[in-house]
Design an enzyme around this catalytic site. Structure first.
Site, PDB file in Angstrom:
ATOM      1  N   HIS A 118      25.124  11.404 -10.993  1.00  0.00           N
ATOM      2  CA  HIS A 118      26.181  12.288 -10.532  1.00  0.00           C
ATOM      3  C   HIS A 118      26.901  11.765  -9.295  1.00  0.00           C
ATOM      4  CE1 HIS A 118      23.563  15.610 -12.414  1.00  0.00           C
ATOM      5  NE2 HIS A 118      24.638  15.502 -13.174  1.00  0.00           N
ATOM      6  N   ARG A 124      27.044  11.514 -22.508  1.00  0.00           N
ATOM      7  CA  ARG A 124      25.922  10.653 -22.870  1.00  0.00           C
ATOM      8  C   ARG A 124      25.857  10.380 -24.368  1.00  0.00           C
ATOM      9  NH1 ARG A 124      22.828  14.728 -19.553  1.00  0.00           N
ATOM     10  NH2 ARG A 124      23.057  15.724 -21.536  1.00  0.00           N
ATOM     11  N   SER A 156      19.645  16.352 -16.371  1.00  0.00           N
ATOM     12  CA  SER A 156      19.013  17.217 -15.374  1.00  0.00           C
ATOM     13  C   SER A 156      17.944  18.093 -16.013  1.00  0.00           C
ATOM     14  CB  SER A 156      20.067  18.100 -14.698  1.00  0.00           C
ATOM     15  OG  SER A 156      20.940  17.327 -13.920  1.00  0.00           O
TER      16      SER A 156
END
Length: 152
Positions: free
Chosen positions: A17, A81, A119
């Site tokens: 990030h 992703r 995450s």
């Protein structure tokens, strides 16, 4: 200089990030049931990025296009992703463009060696006592260890 906003829950912030010049917009997003509260997520982001110039950390609730207007940003940065991520993010980008013509979305893709990192996956691993320190900033690793009672 053009400004870009990077919205997300950042629950927790990962090394993926982190950028050089960006507004990190931490979403309130209670529907995702974040592990860290909004202030904790903002503090973790700010601490992880304190060594980088031209970074602003803010919070927001509501539409990302409104946030972009308020922050005077012409672009939204989003991470992609997988193909499934891309399909969802493309739909969001097109809707954002319809709501705010001229607002662009930039997609950032990870290298293959990091495409599996998320995450939510890191939270799960940390909750089971796993070591995620190579994927998150040091302050986030410490916060995860403290949250899950892992000895320092």
């Amino acid at each position: 200089m053009k400004r870009i906003v990077y919205p997300g829950t950042f629950d927790p912030v990962t090394r993926g990030h982190l950028f050089d010049v960006v507004v990190i917009a931490v979403a309130n997003s209670e529907k995702k049931q974040p592990m860290f509260n909004l202030q904790e997520r903002m503090d973790l982001c700010a601490e992880a990025l304190e060594h980088v110039a031209n970074i602003e950390v803010c919070s927001f609730t509501g539409l990302t296009v409104e946030l972009a207007r308020q922050q005077n940003c012409s672009c939204i940065l989003r991470g992609v992703r997988t193909v499934a991520d891309y399909e969802y993010e493309l739909q969001l980008a097109n809707m954002n463009r319809a709501l705010a013509p001229g607002l662009e979305t930039v997609f950032l893709t990870p290298g293959e060696s990091l495409s599996y990192v998320s995450s939510s996956l890191l939270r799960e691993i940390a909750s089971m006592g796993g070591d995620v320190s190579r994927f998150v900033p040091d302050n986030v690793s410490a916060a995860l260890d403290a949250r899950f009672g892992k000895p320092q």
